[in-house]
Design a protein around this motif. Structure first.
Motif, mmCIF file in Angstrom:
data_model
loop_
_atom_site.group_PDB
_atom_site.id
_atom_site.type_symbol
_atom_site.label_atom_id
_atom_site.label_comp_id
_atom_site.label_asym_id
_atom_site.label_seq_id
_atom_site.Cartn_x
_atom_site.Cartn_y
_atom_site.Cartn_z
ATOM 1 N N THR A 184 -12.170 -4.819 8.332
ATOM 2 C CA THR A 184 -13.499 -4.168 8.414
ATOM 3 C C THR A 184 -13.649 -3.968 6.746
ATOM 4 O O THR A 184 -14.819 -3.686 6.547
ATOM 5 C CB THR A 184 -13.491 -2.698 9.010
ATOM 6 O OG1 THR A 184 -12.338 -2.153 8.420
ATOM 7 C CG2 THR A 184 -13.377 -2.954 10.336
ATOM 8 N N SER A 185 -12.622 -4.439 5.839
ATOM 9 C CA SER A 185 -12.822 -3.965 4.207
ATOM 10 C C SER A 185 -12.676 -5.510 3.789
ATOM 11 O O SER A 185 -11.990 -6.275 4.360
ATOM 12 C CB SER A 185 -11.799 -3.045 3.848
ATOM 13 O OG SER A 185 -11.948 -1.862 4.585
ATOM 14 N N LYS B 89 1.150 5.290 10.243
ATOM 15 C CA LYS B 89 0.203 4.441 10.780
ATOM 16 C C LYS B 89 0.683 3.201 11.217
ATOM 17 O O LYS B 89 1.638 2.598 10.784
ATOM 18 C CB LYS B 89 -1.126 4.247 9.709
ATOM 19 C CG LYS B 89 -1.760 5.364 9.132
ATOM 20 C CD LYS B 89 -2.779 6.043 10.127
ATOM 21 C CE LYS B 89 -3.330 7.215 9.510
ATOM 22 N NZ LYS B 89 -4.159 8.012 10.329
ATOM 23 N N GLU C 126 -6.988 -3.583 11.084
ATOM 24 C CA GLU C 126 -8.505 -3.002 10.907
ATOM 25 C C GLU C 126 -8.845 -2.877 9.744
ATOM 26 O O GLU C 126 -10.035 -3.313 9.473
ATOM 27 C CB GLU C 126 -8.238 -1.962 12.096
ATOM 28 C CG GLU C 126 -9.777 -1.550 12.182
ATOM 29 C CD GLU C 126 -10.210 -0.267 13.208
ATOM 30 O OE1 GLU C 126 -11.411 0.265 13.127
ATOM 31 O OE2 GLU C 126 -9.364 -0.121 13.988
ATOM 32 N N ARG C 127 -8.099 -2.262 9.118
ATOM 33 C CA ARG C 127 -8.595 -1.990 7.434
ATOM 34 C C ARG C 127 -8.979 -3.163 6.610
ATOM 35 O O ARG C 127 -9.787 -3.514 6.163
ATOM 36 C CB ARG C 127 -7.634 -1.285 6.561
ATOM 37 C CG ARG C 127 -8.002 -0.894 5.134
ATOM 38 C CD ARG C 127 -6.885 -0.285 4.313
ATOM 39 N NE ARG C 127 -7.468 1.035 4.498
ATOM 40 C CZ ARG C 127 -7.156 2.055 3.649
ATOM 41 N NH1 ARG C 127 -5.919 2.008 3.201
ATOM 42 N NH2 ARG C 127 -7.708 3.208 3.687
ATOM 43 N N SER D 246 -5.783 8.861 -1.150
ATOM 44 C CA SER D 246 -5.321 8.986 0.028
ATOM 45 C C SER D 246 -3.517 9.149 -0.239
ATOM 46 O O SER D 246 -3.262 9.513 -1.434
ATOM 47 C CB SER D 246 -5.077 7.706 0.760
ATOM 48 O OG SER D 246 -4.432 7.844 2.070
ATOM 49 N N GLU E 58 -0.672 7.910 5.576
ATOM 50 C CA GLU E 58 -0.469 6.693 5.906
ATOM 51 C C GLU E 58 0.706 6.029 6.419
ATOM 52 O O GLU E 58 0.929 4.871 6.916
ATOM 53 C CB GLU E 58 -1.099 5.541 4.902
ATOM 54 C CG GLU E 58 -2.528 5.876 4.456
ATOM 55 C CD GLU E 58 -3.135 4.885 3.603
ATOM 56 O OE1 GLU E 58 -2.910 3.597 3.241
ATOM 57 O OE2 GLU E 58 -4.144 5.337 2.788
ATOM 58 N N TRP F 201 -3.386 -0.306 12.553
ATOM 59 C CA TRP F 201 -4.405 0.602 11.522
ATOM 60 C C TRP F 201 -4.632 -0.399 10.288
ATOM 61 O O TRP F 201 -5.750 -0.563 9.789
ATOM 62 C CB TRP F 201 -3.886 1.834 11.224
ATOM 63 C CG TRP F 201 -4.595 2.838 10.605
ATOM 64 C CD1 TRP F 201 -5.526 3.477 11.002
ATOM 65 C CD2 TRP F 201 -4.796 3.022 9.019
ATOM 66 N NE1 TRP F 201 -6.299 4.301 10.057
ATOM 67 C CE2 TRP F 201 -5.538 3.950 8.824
ATOM 68 C CE3 TRP F 201 -3.668 2.365 8.051
ATOM 69 C CZ2 TRP F 201 -5.897 4.507 7.377
ATOM 70 C CZ3 TRP F 201 -4.210 2.866 6.815
ATOM 71 C CH2 TRP F 201 -5.105 3.990 6.462
ATOM 72 N N PHE F 202 -3.518 -1.001 9.775
ATOM 73 C CA PHE F 202 -3.654 -1.801 8.446
ATOM 74 C C PHE F 202 -4.576 -3.097 9.036
ATOM 75 O O PHE F 202 -5.347 -3.496 7.834
ATOM 76 C CB PHE F 202 -2.311 -2.011 7.984
ATOM 77 C CG PHE F 202 -1.865 -0.999 7.298
ATOM 78 C CD1 PHE F 202 -2.016 -0.464 6.071
ATOM 79 C CD2 PHE F 202 -0.753 -0.103 8.164
ATOM 80 C CE1 PHE F 202 -1.550 0.877 5.484
ATOM 81 C CE2 PHE F 202 -0.291 1.239 7.499
ATOM 82 C CZ PHE F 202 -0.653 1.521 6.234
ATOM 83 N N ARG G 158 0.970 -1.104 0.054
ATOM 84 C CA ARG G 158 -0.051 0.000 -0.078
ATOM 85 C C ARG G 158 0.806 1.146 -0.105
ATOM 86 O O ARG G 158 0.694 2.128 -0.653
ATOM 87 C CB ARG G 158 -0.850 0.152 1.397
ATOM 88 C CG ARG G 158 -1.635 1.296 1.501
ATOM 89 C CD ARG G 158 -2.891 1.330 0.513
ATOM 90 N NE ARG G 158 -3.637 2.465 0.608
ATOM 91 C CZ ARG G 158 -4.619 3.222 -0.056
ATOM 92 N NH1 ARG G 158 -4.789 2.513 -1.212
ATOM 93 N NH2 ARG G 158 -5.124 4.005 0.276
ATOM 94 N N TRP H 281 -15.846 -2.142 -1.572
ATOM 95 C CA TRP H 281 -16.592 -1.076 -0.364
ATOM 96 C C TRP H 281 -17.879 -1.023 -1.008
ATOM 97 O O TRP H 281 -18.158 -0.341 -2.069
ATOM 98 C CB TRP H 281 -15.908 0.173 -0.156
ATOM 99 C CG TRP H 281 -16.671 0.933 0.738
ATOM 100 C CD1 TRP H 281 -16.736 0.824 2.143
ATOM 101 C CD2 TRP H 281 -17.445 2.164 0.458
ATOM 102 N NE1 TRP H 281 -17.677 1.638 2.837
ATOM 103 C CE2 TRP H 281 -18.040 2.473 1.748
ATOM 104 C CE3 TRP H 281 -17.713 2.717 -0.806
ATOM 105 C CZ2 TRP H 281 -19.019 3.435 1.738
ATOM 106 C CZ3 TRP H 281 -18.581 3.684 -0.502
ATOM 107 C CH2 TRP H 281 -19.257 4.275 0.628
#
Length: 173
Positions: free
Chosen positions: A57-58, A46, A53-54, A38, A43, A50-51, A25, A76
């Motif tokens: 949730t994605s 981070k 969680e991404r 972005s 980023e 954080w990654f 990324r 998404w």
């Protein structure tokens, strides 16, 4: 077109893929800052969490060659009763060494198959100067439906985005 490697595996990434996802990324944001909403500066600092969680949730797909993550693309689904029939393909990136081998197309096809089971259309925005990406998306069945002028601004320069969609006929007709 070069031969597609037979060892390409496409799968949804999980929190355990956070470290290689973070690496690819950040590579994408640094190498092609004009192609993403972005920014590397946003980023780069981070934490790994954080990654993680991404990825929890994605829906982010990864393309692997010999266990190495060489490409990513995110899915998404829009929220709200009036827009939940649509989703967005975001964060698409394939490492230079894996380009022109069919890896990008495999990623897009996997994400589109995922989307077809969940929504009626898959949308994306691509920088108008990225001819290779536009060819990839057009070849996968996406059609242009608009253009956002001056969609992104980087270092005082504006970039237009081509808006594209892939429609899924869920009626069976």
């Amino acid at each position: 077109m070069p031969h597609v490697p037979t060892t390409v595996a496409i799968r949804l990434l999980t929190a355990s893929d956070a470290a290689p996802y973070r690496t690819i990324r950040l590579e994408a944001l640094a190498a092609h800052p004009e192609a993403f909403a972005s920014a590397f500066a946003r980023e780069q600092d981070k934490p790994l969490a954080w990654f993680e969680e991404r990825l929890t949730t994605s829906d982010v797909f990864g393309a692997f060659i010999a266990e190495e993550l060489v490409g990513v693309a995110g899915f998404w689904r829009q929220e709200g009763a009036k827009t939940e029939h649509k989703a967005v393909l975001w964060g698409m990136y394939v490492r230079p060494d894996a380009r022109k081998s069919g890896v990008g197309r495999r990623l897009v096809d996997a994400l589109a198959a995922h989307a077809a089971e969940r929504v009626e259309q898959l949308q994306l925005a691509v920088v108008s100067e990225n001819a290779a990406a536009i060819r990839l998306y057009t070849g996968a069945g996406f059609v242009e439906y608009g253009r956002e002028v001056k969609a992104l601004k980087l270092d005082g320069r504006y970039f237009d985005e081509i808006l594209m969609a892939l429609f899924f006929d869920r009626s069976g007709k």
